[in-house]
Enzyme design. Sequence first.
Site, mmCIF file in Angstrom:
data_model
loop_
_atom_site.group_PDB
_atom_site.id
_atom_site.type_symbol
_atom_site.label_atom_id
_atom_site.label_comp_id
_atom_site.label_asym_id
_atom_site.label_seq_id
_atom_site.Cartn_x
_atom_site.Cartn_y
_atom_site.Cartn_z
ATOM 1 C CE1 TYR A 50 0.758 1.911 4.191
ATOM 2 C CE2 TYR A 50 1.063 -0.559 4.508
ATOM 3 C CZ TYR A 50 1.064 0.746 4.873
ATOM 4 O OH TYR A 50 1.977 1.197 6.038
ATOM 5 C CG PHE A 60 0.208 9.042 5.453
ATOM 6 C CD1 PHE A 60 0.175 7.917 6.278
ATOM 7 C CD2 PHE A 60 -0.773 9.370 4.613
ATOM 8 C CE1 PHE A 60 -0.812 7.054 6.051
ATOM 9 C CE2 PHE A 60 -1.873 8.394 4.455
ATOM 10 C CZ PHE A 60 -2.057 7.307 5.465
ATOM 11 C CG ASP A 61 3.121 3.973 6.261
ATOM 12 O OD1 ASP A 61 4.272 3.792 6.269
ATOM 13 O OD2 ASP A 61 2.403 3.264 7.018
ATOM 14 C CB ILE A 80 -7.982 2.680 9.653
ATOM 15 C CG1 ILE A 80 -7.710 2.455 8.002
ATOM 16 C CG2 ILE A 80 -6.788 3.340 10.318
ATOM 17 C CD1 ILE A 80 -7.487 3.655 7.454
ATOM 18 C CE1 TYR A 106 -4.347 5.288 12.295
ATOM 19 C CE2 TYR A 106 -4.558 6.424 10.169
ATOM 20 C CZ TYR A 106 -4.026 5.490 10.907
ATOM 21 O OH TYR A 106 -3.193 4.320 10.414
ATOM 22 C CG PHE A 130 -4.792 4.210 1.883
ATOM 23 C CD1 PHE A 130 -3.528 4.034 2.310
ATOM 24 C CD2 PHE A 130 -5.971 4.539 2.648
ATOM 25 C CE1 PHE A 130 -3.356 4.311 3.809
ATOM 26 C CE2 PHE A 130 -5.740 5.111 3.919
ATOM 27 C CZ PHE A 130 -4.508 4.810 4.423
#
Length: 138
Positions: A50, A60-61, A80, A106, A130
């Site tokens: 991902y 961010f990731d 999540i 979140y 994502f």
Amino acid sequence: MVLLAATTATYAQSTPATDTLRTLSGARYVVSQPGNGTPAKAGQQVTVLYTGFLPNGRIFDSSATEGRPLKIRLGRNEVIKGWEELLLLLPPGARARVWIPAALAYGAKGTRNPDNPDEYLIAPNTDLVFDIAVLKVK
């Protein structure tokens, strides 16, 4: 396996197109590669690559850039809520762009920076985008 081939600017679109699919809870997604087989059920393990984007297009990731797939046991709240819901819909081999509303991500708490708790990695009430590739289900 290359999951991302475009620049971050391509992903700055924080609002999904009107032709996307929508889950009952409000997550939206577009399948770019359908995959084969049966999607996971609660209790099964799903392996994914991902990349996560903030609404401004900033990554961010990403497990994809690190080449480290993430293994998730569905139904145990390891990820999540939006992922829990969407991964039950995507079979192995599927790739999708997903838009997760803040309430399924979140929420109001956001995610603090572990290196500096005065900063947020993901600000409160932030919708997320994502790219997800489901590698396997077992």
